[in-house]
Enzyme design. Sequence first.
Site, short mmCIF file in Angstrom:
data_model
loop_
_atom_site.label_atom_id
_atom_site.label_comp_id
_atom_site.label_asym_id
_atom_site.label_seq_id
_atom_site.Cartn_x
_atom_site.Cartn_y
_atom_site.Cartn_z
CB SER A 114 43.21 37.09 30.13
OG SER A 114 43.41 37.35 31.47
CB SER A 146 42.21 47.89 29.99
OG SER A 146 43.34 47.74 30.78
CD GLU A 229 46.49 42.72 36.86
OE1 GLU A 229 46.93 41.56 36.84
OE2 GLU A 229 45.69 43.15 36.01
CD GLU A 361 35.54 33.28 43.78
OE1 GLU A 361 36.00 33.94 42.81
OE2 GLU A 361 34.58 33.68 44.46
#
Lengths: 392, 369
Positions: A114, A146, A229, A361
């Site tokens: 990301s 993370s 994931e 979504e």
Amino acid sequence: MSEIDLVRAGIEGLLRDHPPATTARREFLAAQYDAGLAWVHFPVGLGGLGVAPQLQREVVVRLAEAGAPDGAATNRLGYAMGAPTLVAWGERVQQERYLRPLFVGDERWCQLFSEPGAGSDLAGLTTRAVRDGDDWIVDGQKVWSSMATISDVGMLVVRTDPELPKHQGLTYFLLDMRSPGVDVRPLRQMTGEAEFNEVYLTGVRVPDAARIGAPGAGWKVAMTTLMEERVLFNRQRDEKGPAELALELYHRRERDAELRTRMIELWVRARVQRLNTVRAAANRTAGIPGPEGSIGKLVYAELNQDALELCLDLLGDESLLYDSYEPVAYTEAALAAQGESDLRRRFLRSRAQTIEGGTSEIMRTILADRVLGLPPEPRGDKHLPFSRIPRG
Amino acid sequence: MSSNEARDDLRRVVRGLLERRSTEADVRRLSEDPAGYDRDLWSVMADQLGLQAMAIPEAHGGAGFGYEDLCVVFEEMGRALLPSPFFATVALAANVLQHSGDEVACTRYLPEIATGGLVATLALGEQDGGWDASAVRMRAEPAGAGWTLSGVKRFVPAAHVADLLLVVAHTADGLSLFAVEPGAAGCTVEVELTLDLTRPLSRVVLDRVPAVLIGRSGQAWDGVRRALRLAAVALAAEQVGGAQRVLEMTVAYAKVRHQFGRPIGSFQAVKHKLADMLVAIESARSAAQDAARAAAEDDPEFELAASVAKAVCSDTCTRAAATAIQLHGGIGFTWEHPVQLYYKRAKSSEFLLGTPGHHRGLVGRAIGI
């Protein structure tokens, strides 16, 4: 010998030759890897036995009973996402270089996908890598990584050709997190602590030998990581599920018709979610999960949010308080304590569950397009050279 | 039978038969037919596929397959919206008999059910409906060596075509089970106009009708309750089949129906509704399959699993059919479109054997709250 007998014989041999009580953690995990019991469905010689992936459960259950160390626990991203990606796309020499250190705990992995401008639209990422001899030079910024502060290897997706359409100009690397130019900064979240990090990459040199898949194949490689994931997010952890916690809290309260109705509905949802997980695992015969994995991810995230909200409602006025907003960064100890953390903290943390690893979504759109086969939404960016797509 | 491949074969065979013999036109024709089912198809199901015999033990003339196999059949019947006394006979009556503890009754009736020679049903609820012990107020009167029954039973599926009514009534000892022949003097079966025209329900009026006690006087309820849960699992499978069919119907429509120059399935508002439907149906399928497994394995948690399945599958099927109407738009509201048939079946099936709320209440008791 049948596959299950092969696995069982391997387990018993491992426990006989390396009794967990008297074997050091790293030594046990190395023996587990060499016995092909790290990921049983991986090829022989790469921590596996080439058998059906469901049989890993035999290993997990039996080793847990025997009090053996859990190689996955402190390196979940590497174990559950990185390793399958490497087996699917890496060269043999890369698989041999990375898998063993990953499993025995020498190298922890994190994810560098990301970006501030590329969340749901991951293929819109702008971190660049430019070829320079045998290396690539990387510049950009990643976020929501993370464990990046304590990681050794980063799964990195970058843009190597901005003149190609967005999905075609991406390339996947394994970044040595100790490289010069890598700057990891903890990112404080609404719970108070910093579970994630921003990772700034400035002139970082990555050898071409650390490239996974062909230049331009990064999107496909990244999809393998993301599918894994979603399965990881769906996996029931060892900690008590919030529905069970809610039931314990319920027993300590006076009866209340509205809460009873909610409690039962939630308990039923939690049971069905577990049944879904069991059925999905039984159906999963191929090595790489398909888009149906999105079902589990979606259900688990929304269930947990509702369960933790019910927990707070059952706690009553105690929910007005909080244990600590100290901005601690994530360490191994903090990770271990996460399971027992305060319900109010878990309640706040659960808001991230419908965002991380693909928003709910996006999950719904994936299910509609890839499982139900509905026509895609018309979009203007897919076929344009990336450099001509408006951003901001 | 038991392997997944064998079960897939069974599914293919049943689906193939019902796609030929229970088309939408057949379903509509039969919903206006006095018998309400295709007797010839009933015979084909019995003679060629042995469906009525599947879950009946071999000792009683059945094939002795597991409940999971039978549930595959119910799923396909729900998918095809099959109008048939199969549910009343196989899911209700055969299970009630098998759990009645009455070897004579089992020997007399089960082999006949297995060959397709007997249509049977269970008469439980009365004026106020209900699907548990509290629904029963009827009292059996001793008459010589036997008994007579008087009163009214309601919402009895397939009673108008049944050869055997299994009636639950009180004796001085408690709840008991009786066999009644619908043709006996004093027995009147009145078919009601039902919301779901594919599953006729009747009012059965009994006026001093001779009845034969099945099992021991006052000992019926545990067996009847067990049978009701088994029937609920069959109904849950039927609901999964119906929900899956409306999902497929709606996905197909969303791909071809164009508005604003695009297939409506390309709009996110439509996609997400369908994705939610998929997720709900897959969850319902997990619950239904788990309950069928629990039935087959005689799992101590069977009744809990059955209530979870009935609650979840009922809700899912009704929501799926309602969403299907919404996504079809105006056409979905018409009499001509089949989705309304599924909606009516779904809403009715919610009530049969206890509402989702009733079953959640049972779950609550099972988990101690």
